[in-house]
Design a protein around this motif. Structure first.
Motif, mmCIF file in Angstrom:
data_model
loop_
_atom_site.group_PDB
_atom_site.id
_atom_site.type_symbol
_atom_site.label_atom_id
_atom_site.label_comp_id
_atom_site.label_asym_id
_atom_site.label_seq_id
_atom_site.Cartn_x
_atom_site.Cartn_y
_atom_site.Cartn_z
ATOM 1 N N GLN A 217 10.675 30.300 -21.733
ATOM 2 C CA GLN A 217 11.366 31.588 -21.739
ATOM 3 C C GLN A 217 12.706 31.489 -22.470
ATOM 4 O OE1 GLN A 217 11.860 33.277 -17.862
ATOM 5 N NE2 GLN A 217 12.102 35.337 -18.683
ATOM 6 N N VAL A 218 13.411 30.399 -22.307
ATOM 7 C CA VAL A 218 14.706 30.233 -22.970
ATOM 8 C C VAL A 218 14.537 30.173 -24.487
ATOM 9 C CG1 VAL A 218 16.599 28.585 -23.324
ATOM 10 C CG2 VAL A 218 15.871 29.172 -21.020
ATOM 11 N N TYR A 219 13.494 29.462 -24.954
ATOM 12 C CA TYR A 219 13.297 29.280 -26.389
ATOM 13 C C TYR A 219 12.323 30.293 -26.993
ATOM 14 C CZ TYR A 219 15.935 25.053 -25.706
ATOM 15 O OH TYR A 219 16.930 24.163 -25.391
ATOM 16 N N SER A 220 12.066 31.380 -26.295
ATOM 17 C CA SER A 220 11.268 32.516 -26.785
ATOM 18 C C SER A 220 9.876 32.114 -27.261
ATOM 19 C CB SER A 220 12.012 33.239 -27.907
ATOM 20 O OG SER A 220 13.252 33.709 -27.450
ATOM 21 N N ALA B 10 0.817 -1.219 0.000
ATOM 22 C CA ALA B 10 0.000 0.000 0.000
ATOM 23 C C ALA B 10 0.850 1.268 0.000
ATOM 24 C CB ALA B 10 -0.935 -0.002 1.201
ATOM 25 N N THR B 11 1.968 1.271 0.708
ATOM 26 C CA THR B 11 2.822 2.455 0.747
ATOM 27 C C THR B 11 3.417 2.752 -0.618
ATOM 28 O OG1 THR B 11 3.379 1.927 3.027
ATOM 29 C CG2 THR B 11 4.785 3.503 1.909
ATOM 30 N N LEU B 12 3.879 1.734 -1.300
ATOM 31 C CA LEU B 12 4.440 1.903 -2.632
ATOM 32 C C LEU B 12 3.372 2.341 -3.621
ATOM 33 C CD1 LEU B 12 6.814 1.663 -4.573
ATOM 34 C CD2 LEU B 12 6.249 -0.753 -4.827
ATOM 35 N N ARG B 13 2.210 1.747 -3.524
ATOM 36 C CA ARG B 13 1.107 2.100 -4.414
ATOM 37 C C ARG B 13 0.697 3.558 -4.214
ATOM 38 N NH1 ARG B 13 -2.188 -2.045 -3.258
ATOM 39 N NH2 ARG B 13 -3.226 -0.872 -1.635
ATOM 40 N N ASN B 14 0.622 4.012 -2.955
ATOM 41 C CA ASN B 14 0.257 5.403 -2.681
ATOM 42 C C ASN B 14 1.333 6.374 -3.140
ATOM 43 O OD1 ASN B 14 -2.250 4.854 -1.639
ATOM 44 N ND2 ASN B 14 -1.544 4.776 0.469
ATOM 45 N N SER B 15 2.601 6.009 -2.973
ATOM 46 C CA SER B 15 3.666 6.914 -3.427
ATOM 47 C C SER B 15 3.682 7.036 -4.942
ATOM 48 C CB SER B 15 5.016 6.447 -2.909
ATOM 49 O OG SER B 15 5.355 5.201 -3.457
ATOM 50 N N MET B 16 3.389 5.960 -5.643
ATOM 51 C CA MET B 16 3.285 6.036 -7.107
ATOM 52 C C MET B 16 2.101 6.890 -7.527
ATOM 53 S SD MET B 16 4.263 2.115 -8.087
ATOM 54 C CE MET B 16 3.734 2.272 -9.774
ATOM 55 N N LEU B 17 1.006 6.792 -6.807
ATOM 56 C CA LEU B 17 -0.177 7.594 -7.108
ATOM 57 C C LEU B 17 0.097 9.079 -6.891
ATOM 58 C CD1 LEU B 17 -3.275 7.692 -7.710
ATOM 59 C CD2 LEU B 17 -3.555 7.661 -5.241
ATOM 60 N N ILE B 18 0.761 9.417 -5.813
ATOM 61 C CA ILE B 18 1.063 10.818 -5.522
ATOM 62 C C ILE B 18 2.003 11.398 -6.569
ATOM 63 C CG2 ILE B 18 2.218 12.355 -3.891
ATOM 64 C CD1 ILE B 18 1.090 10.556 -1.669
ATOM 65 N N SER B 19 3.013 10.645 -6.967
ATOM 66 C CA SER B 19 3.935 11.165 -7.979
ATOM 67 C C SER B 19 3.248 11.337 -9.328
ATOM 68 C CB SER B 19 5.151 10.259 -8.109
ATOM 69 O OG SER B 19 4.787 9.007 -8.622
ATOM 70 N N ALA B 20 2.294 10.499 -9.649
ATOM 71 C CA ALA B 20 1.570 10.643 -10.907
ATOM 72 C C ALA B 20 0.575 11.796 -10.864
ATOM 73 C CB ALA B 20 0.834 9.353 -11.245
ATOM 74 N N ALA B 21 0.055 12.114 -9.685
ATOM 75 C CA ALA B 21 -0.952 13.164 -9.560
ATOM 76 C C ALA B 21 -0.359 14.521 -9.209
ATOM 77 C CB ALA B 21 -1.972 12.767 -8.495
ATOM 78 N N ALA B 22 0.951 14.581 -9.052
ATOM 79 C CA ALA B 22 1.606 15.834 -8.660
ATOM 80 C C ALA B 22 1.513 16.874 -9.776
ATOM 81 C CB ALA B 22 3.065 15.559 -8.322
ATOM 82 N N PRO B 23 1.655 18.145 -9.423
ATOM 83 C CA PRO B 23 1.593 19.200 -10.443
ATOM 84 C C PRO B 23 2.722 19.076 -11.468
ATOM 85 C CG PRO B 23 1.658 20.141 -8.227
ATOM 86 C CD PRO B 23 1.838 18.673 -8.090
ATOM 87 N N VAL B 24 2.509 19.726 -12.608
ATOM 88 C CA VAL B 24 3.516 19.694 -13.671
ATOM 89 C C VAL B 24 4.776 20.427 -13.232
ATOM 90 C CG1 VAL B 24 1.837 19.489 -15.512
ATOM 91 C CG2 VAL B 24 2.532 21.738 -14.756
ATOM 92 N N ALA B 25 5.868 20.155 -13.893
ATOM 93 C CA ALA B 25 7.164 20.702 -13.501
ATOM 94 C C ALA B 25 7.299 22.174 -13.885
ATOM 95 C CB ALA B 25 8.270 19.899 -14.159
ATOM 96 N N MET B 26 7.999 22.916 -13.040
ATOM 97 C CA MET B 26 8.258 24.333 -13.303
ATOM 98 C C MET B 26 9.222 24.532 -14.461
ATOM 99 S SD MET B 26 6.576 26.437 -11.469
ATOM 100 C CE MET B 26 7.541 27.907 -11.707
ATOM 101 N N VAL B 27 9.961 23.502 -14.810
ATOM 102 C CA VAL B 27 10.952 23.650 -15.863
ATOM 103 C C VAL B 27 10.295 23.964 -17.212
ATOM 104 C CG1 VAL B 27 11.128 21.232 -16.544
ATOM 105 C CG2 VAL B 27 13.134 22.683 -16.653
ATOM 106 N N SER B 28 9.027 23.634 -17.369
ATOM 107 C CA SER B 28 8.357 23.919 -18.642
ATOM 108 C C SER B 28 8.266 25.419 -18.910
ATOM 109 C CB SER B 28 6.967 23.286 -18.676
ATOM 110 O OG SER B 28 6.162 23.825 -17.655
ATOM 111 N N SER B 29 8.031 26.216 -17.891
ATOM 112 C CA SER B 29 8.000 27.666 -18.106
ATOM 113 C C SER B 29 9.396 28.215 -18.358
ATOM 114 C CB SER B 29 7.348 28.379 -16.928
ATOM 115 O OG SER B 29 8.135 28.244 -15.771
ATOM 116 N N MET B 30 10.406 27.621 -17.737
ATOM 117 C CA MET B 30 11.772 28.068 -17.992
ATOM 118 C C MET B 30 12.188 27.755 -19.427
ATOM 119 S SD MET B 30 13.825 27.319 -14.497
ATOM 120 C CE MET B 30 12.965 25.883 -13.871
ATOM 121 N N PHE B 31 11.818 26.573 -19.918
ATOM 122 C CA PHE B 31 12.110 26.246 -21.313
ATOM 123 C C PHE B 31 11.393 27.197 -22.256
ATOM 124 C CE2 PHE B 31 13.173 21.607 -20.291
ATOM 125 C CZ PHE B 31 14.525 21.845 -20.409
#
Length: 65
Positions: free
Chosen positions: A29-32, A6-27
């Motif tokens: 801005q870098v690529y105009s 159950a702990t592993l299953r819940n941790s996989m669920l949380i990582s899949a449901a987490a917000p999108v990465a901030m790096v997408s906005s940085m990319f």
């Protein structure tokens, strides 16, 4: 549905449901490209994850036992 602890299953669920990465906005801005749109998408994703992650964990607890 997976035969995992159950702990592993819940941790996989949380990582899949987490917000999108901030790096997408940085990319954006870098690529105009439209980095403001990706910033808004990240904000919406973060707000929605505050509601959906607890609901998904509760549902996983009900279904998985």
């Amino acid at each position: 549905l997976l035969p995992l602890e159950a702990t592993l299953r819940n941790s996989m669920l949380i990582s899949a449901a987490a917000p999108v990465a901030m790096v997408s906005s940085m990319f954006g801005q870098v690529y105009s490209t439209d980095y403001l749109f990706s910033t808004r998408a990240i904000a919406v994703s973060t707000i929605l994850s505050a509601v959906t992650i607890p609901c998904l964990i509760a549902l996983c607890g009900l279904l998985g036992g």
